[in-house]
Write a protein that holds these residues in place. Structure first.
Motif, PDB file in Angstrom:
ATOM      1  N   TYR A 204      21.096  83.981 -89.473  1.00  0.00           N
ATOM      2  CA  TYR A 204      20.325  84.166 -88.237  1.00  0.00           C
ATOM      3  C   TYR A 204      18.880  83.694 -88.416  1.00  0.00           C
ATOM      4  O   TYR A 204      18.291  83.116 -87.490  1.00  0.00           O
ATOM      5  CB  TYR A 204      20.358  85.629 -87.810  1.00  0.00           C
ATOM      6  CG  TYR A 204      21.603  86.007 -87.061  1.00  0.00           C
ATOM      7  CD1 TYR A 204      21.784  85.627 -85.743  1.00  0.00           C
ATOM      8  CD2 TYR A 204      22.604  86.734 -87.678  1.00  0.00           C
ATOM      9  CE1 TYR A 204      22.934  85.953 -85.048  1.00  0.00           C
ATOM     10  CE2 TYR A 204      23.760  87.077 -86.988  1.00  0.00           C
ATOM     11  CZ  TYR A 204      23.923  86.684 -85.680  1.00  0.00           C
ATOM     12  OH  TYR A 204      25.065  87.017 -84.994  1.00  0.00           O
ATOM     13  N   ILE A 205      18.319  83.919 -89.579  1.00  0.00           N
ATOM     14  CA  ILE A 205      16.943  83.460 -89.824  1.00  0.00           C
ATOM     15  C   ILE A 205      16.875  81.932 -89.764  1.00  0.00           C
ATOM     16  O   ILE A 205      15.967  81.356 -89.147  1.00  0.00           O
ATOM     17  CB  ILE A 205      16.437  83.982 -91.184  1.00  0.00           C
ATOM     18  CG1 ILE A 205      16.236  85.503 -91.129  1.00  0.00           C
ATOM     19  CG2 ILE A 205      15.127  83.297 -91.573  1.00  0.00           C
ATOM     20  CD1 ILE A 205      15.862  86.118 -92.463  1.00  0.00           C
ATOM     21  N   ILE A 206      17.861  81.274 -90.391  1.00  0.00           N
ATOM     22  CA  ILE A 206      17.882  79.807 -90.371  1.00  0.00           C
ATOM     23  C   ILE A 206      18.067  79.300 -88.944  1.00  0.00           C
ATOM     24  O   ILE A 206      17.453  78.308 -88.535  1.00  0.00           O
ATOM     25  CB  ILE A 206      18.985  79.283 -91.302  1.00  0.00           C
ATOM     26  CG1 ILE A 206      18.669  79.645 -92.756  1.00  0.00           C
ATOM     27  CG2 ILE A 206      19.138  77.767 -91.161  1.00  0.00           C
ATOM     28  CD1 ILE A 206      19.775  79.307 -93.727  1.00  0.00           C
ATOM     29  N   CYS A 207      18.897  79.993 -88.171  1.00  0.00           N
ATOM     30  CA  CYS A 207      19.100  79.591 -86.767  1.00  0.00           C
ATOM     31  C   CYS A 207      17.793  79.680 -85.985  1.00  0.00           C
ATOM     32  O   CYS A 207      17.439  78.750 -85.240  1.00  0.00           O
ATOM     33  CB  CYS A 207      20.154  80.482 -86.114  1.00  0.00           C
ATOM     34  SG  CYS A 207      21.844  80.184 -86.663  1.00  0.00           S
ATOM     35  N   ILE A 208      17.073  80.782 -86.156  1.00  0.00           N
ATOM     36  CA  ILE A 208      15.814  80.967 -85.423  1.00  0.00           C
ATOM     37  C   ILE A 208      14.789  79.926 -85.854  1.00  0.00           C
ATOM     38  O   ILE A 208      14.102  79.309 -85.010  1.00  0.00           O
ATOM     39  CB  ILE A 208      15.277  82.395 -85.642  1.00  0.00           C
ATOM     40  CG1 ILE A 208      16.239  83.410 -85.010  1.00  0.00           C
ATOM     41  CG2 ILE A 208      13.878  82.551 -85.050  1.00  0.00           C
ATOM     42  CD1 ILE A 208      15.892  84.846 -85.332  1.00  0.00           C
ATOM     43  N   VAL A 209      14.681  79.694 -87.161  1.00  0.00           N
ATOM     44  CA  VAL A 209      13.733  78.692 -87.659  1.00  0.00           C
ATOM     45  C   VAL A 209      14.112  77.306 -87.139  1.00  0.00           C
ATOM     46  O   VAL A 209      13.252  76.523 -86.723  1.00  0.00           O
ATOM     47  CB  VAL A 209      13.685  78.716 -89.202  1.00  0.00           C
ATOM     48  CG1 VAL A 209      12.857  77.551 -89.729  1.00  0.00           C
ATOM     49  CG2 VAL A 209      13.107  80.033 -89.701  1.00  0.00           C
ATOM     50  N   GLY A 210      15.403  77.002 -87.153  1.00  0.00           N
ATOM     51  CA  GLY A 210      15.849  75.705 -86.663  1.00  0.00           C
ATOM     52  C   GLY A 210      15.533  75.498 -85.193  1.00  0.00           C
ATOM     53  O   GLY A 210      15.097  74.416 -84.784  1.00  0.00           O
ATOM     54  N   ILE A 212      13.131  77.003 -83.482  1.00  0.00           N
ATOM     55  CA  ILE A 212      11.677  76.854 -83.341  1.00  0.00           C
ATOM     56  C   ILE A 212      11.240  75.445 -83.712  1.00  0.00           C
ATOM     57  O   ILE A 212      10.427  74.818 -83.005  1.00  0.00           O
ATOM     58  CB  ILE A 212      10.954  77.902 -84.212  1.00  0.00           C
ATOM     59  CG1 ILE A 212      11.205  79.311 -83.653  1.00  0.00           C
ATOM     60  CG2 ILE A 212       9.451  77.616 -84.270  1.00  0.00           C
ATOM     61  CD1 ILE A 212      10.655  80.417 -84.545  1.00  0.00           C
ATOM     62  N   MET A 213      11.785  74.914 -84.815  1.00  0.00           N
ATOM     63  CA  MET A 213      11.408  73.571 -85.245  1.00  0.00           C
ATOM     64  C   MET A 213      11.857  72.521 -84.224  1.00  0.00           C
ATOM     65  O   MET A 213      11.157  71.526 -84.006  1.00  0.00           O
ATOM     66  CB  MET A 213      12.012  73.265 -86.618  1.00  0.00           C
ATOM     67  CG  MET A 213      11.500  74.154 -87.737  1.00  0.00           C
ATOM     68  SD  MET A 213       9.711  74.176 -87.857  1.00  0.00           S
ATOM     69  CE  MET A 213       9.373  72.489 -88.326  1.00  0.00           C
ATOM     70  N   TYR A 215      12.049  73.012 -81.004  1.00  0.00           N
ATOM     71  CA  TYR A 215      11.067  73.090 -79.919  1.00  0.00           C
ATOM     72  C   TYR A 215       9.805  72.307 -80.285  1.00  0.00           C
ATOM     73  O   TYR A 215       9.230  71.593 -79.453  1.00  0.00           O
ATOM     74  CB  TYR A 215      10.700  74.548 -79.643  1.00  0.00           C
ATOM     75  CG  TYR A 215      11.616  75.257 -78.679  1.00  0.00           C
ATOM     76  CD1 TYR A 215      11.792  74.789 -77.386  1.00  0.00           C
ATOM     77  CD2 TYR A 215      12.291  76.411 -79.060  1.00  0.00           C
ATOM     78  CE1 TYR A 215      12.630  75.452 -76.497  1.00  0.00           C
ATOM     79  CE2 TYR A 215      13.129  77.076 -78.177  1.00  0.00           C
ATOM     80  CZ  TYR A 215      13.295  76.590 -76.903  1.00  0.00           C
ATOM     81  OH  TYR A 215      14.121  77.245 -76.022  1.00  0.00           O
ATOM     82  N   TRP A 269      20.959  69.790 -83.033  1.00  0.00           N
ATOM     83  CA  TRP A 269      19.978  68.935 -83.717  1.00  0.00           C
ATOM     84  C   TRP A 269      20.486  67.488 -83.792  1.00  0.00           C
ATOM     85  O   TRP A 269      19.735  66.547 -83.521  1.00  0.00           O
ATOM     86  CB  TRP A 269      19.707  69.491 -85.108  1.00  0.00           C
ATOM     87  CG  TRP A 269      18.818  68.631 -85.937  1.00  0.00           C
ATOM     88  CD1 TRP A 269      17.473  68.489 -85.839  1.00  0.00           C
ATOM     89  CD2 TRP A 269      19.226  67.782 -87.031  1.00  0.00           C
ATOM     90  NE1 TRP A 269      17.004  67.611 -86.784  1.00  0.00           N
ATOM     91  CE2 TRP A 269      18.060  67.160 -87.524  1.00  0.00           C
ATOM     92  CE3 TRP A 269      20.443  67.505 -87.623  1.00  0.00           C
ATOM     93  CZ2 TRP A 269      18.086  66.275 -88.594  1.00  0.00           C
ATOM     94  CZ3 TRP A 269      20.481  66.614 -88.688  1.00  0.00           C
ATOM     95  CH2 TRP A 269      19.308  66.012 -89.160  1.00  0.00           C
TER      96      TRP A 269
END
Length: 409
Positions: A204-210, A212-213, A215, A269
């Protein structure tokens, strides 16, 4: 007398079976060259077929990007129309047609093979000189085919590539659910509880970071409405999968929606990166049109990833079996027919990637899967993956309720 004959027959059958098992084990434990030379080893055969598929990919790329310099004699062929019909997009389709014909013939000749040590198993795992010659001959023959047949094949390849994507996403989802079931089994649940929580949290952290990046990189301005929609909708789909998975009637945990979130973020992506260069919302488009090392490395990684995805999907025939049965002692290690079917559709898929899903598209050197058609194919694939995953979650609940309704009535 009859008892003696029966015993001798059973002894001969058991002796031949043990000899076959011993020889097969000897092949499997031998050197790679010995396995290739002796044949009759399906484990080694997978890698040889993968190398043939990779060679077809590289040949299609060479015909597309450097065909006019490397293959000037093609311009003299009658069906090449001065090189236009055998180079560029049509050249890719001709190589793809030869590769597809090879694997489709292998599919027809090995479909339904269930046991080792028979003629079809030997054909799948051996006879490499004949099969390599067959592949070369079919690829060469594809360059003698009239242009209108290649155009028809190009239209059919759109459908075949879609079948490949569907098979691939079902294979990925099946692996995710299998992994989750293993972690939640009675034997490993206590041991893997902490590991599952850590893995799900990291996903989930990687999903959120991905997100955001994406965006930041692909939606730098409010006018980038399409990219904002793609990214935001991906976030909504992750929330939807998590909510359904945690529903009391489903109770599938948080690991599978986390891993599926990684999968659809990756697809999103790839979809946005497939947008044509020159769009203001793509930061990568700020670079010039020259080919740099990053472009070349990205192309090579994408090509290898596609070959590996085809290889891994091809050996995963069990996820499409309705009835799960214990394999026999002499059963084949994977479905030969399904393996070749995936490679046949993969031949259509690599053609679509190299021409941007458009048979009349002029694509830049060292690029793969670029164009608006490629973008929308990826996006639809992402949405379809979520639909398949949600159906796999809710289908048992719906079927159980229907069964209870029928029993009560």
């Amino acid at each position: 007398m009859e008892g003696t004959t029966g015993r001798s027959k059973s002894e001969m059958e058991s002796g031949s079976t043990s000899n076959n098992n011993e020889s097969h084990i000897a092949f499997k434990e031998g050197s790679w060259f010995g396995q290739f030379k002796n044949g009759s080893n399906p484990w080694m055969a997978r890698y040889v077929y993968g190398l043939i598929f990779l060679a077809s990919n590289l040949l299609a790329w060479a015909v597309r990007d450097y065909g006019r310099n490397a293959f000037p004699e093609m311009e003299r062929l009658k069906n090449c129309q001065g090189g236009r019909g055998c180079l560029g997009a049509e050249g890719v389709l001709r190589v793809s047609l030869g590769c597809f014909a090879f694997y489709f013939l292998m599919f027809l000749s090995t479909a339904g093979t269930s046991s080792l040590y028979n003629c079809r198993d030997t054909w799948h795992s051996g006879w490499w000189s004949v099969k390599i010659g067959l592949w070369i001959g079919l690829t060469a023959t594809a360059f003698l085919v009239p242009t209108f047949i290649i155009q028809i094949y190009g239209e059919i390849a759109h459908f075949g590539a879609g079948v490949f994507l569907l098979v691939q996403l079902v294979s990925v989802i099946s692996f995710i659910t299998w992994f989750n079931d293993c972690c939640q089994s009675d034997k490993t649940e206590d041991k893997c509880h902490v590991h599952v929580m850590l893995l799900a949290t990291a996903a989930y952290i990687i999903c959120i970071v991905g997100i955001i990046m994406m965006y930041v990189w692909y939606a730098p301005e409010p006018s980038c409405l399409l990219n904002i929609f793609f990214i935001t909708w991906t976030l909504v789909l992750i929330q939807l999968m998590t909510s359904v998975s945690l529903h009391p009637k489903v109770n599938a945990g948080i690991l599978t929606p986390g891993l599926m979130g990684l999968y659809i973020v990756f697809i999103c992506w790839c979809a946005i990166r497939s947008e044509p260069a020159g769009e203001n919302c793509i930061r990568k488009a700020e670079a010039s049109n020259r080919t740099d090392w990053l472009t070349i490395i990205s192309f090579i990684v994408a090509l290898l990833a596609m070959v590996i995805a085809t290889f891994s999907t091809g050996i995963d025939s069990q996820c499409f079996q309705v009835k799960k049965e214990a394999p026999a002692e002499d059963a084949v290690p994977y479905g030969y027919g399904f393996f070749h079917f995936v490679f046949a559709t993969g031949a259509m898929y690599f053609a679509m990637l190299l021409i941007g899903w458009n048979t009349h598209h002029i694509i830049k050197k060292w690029t793969i899967d670029v164009g608006w058609t490629s973008t929308w194919v990826r996006i639809v694939n992402e949405w379809l993956a979520v639909c398949v995953y949600l159906w796999m979650l809710v289908a048992p609940v719906i079927l159980l309720r229907c069964r209870q309704t029928n029993e009560s009535s």
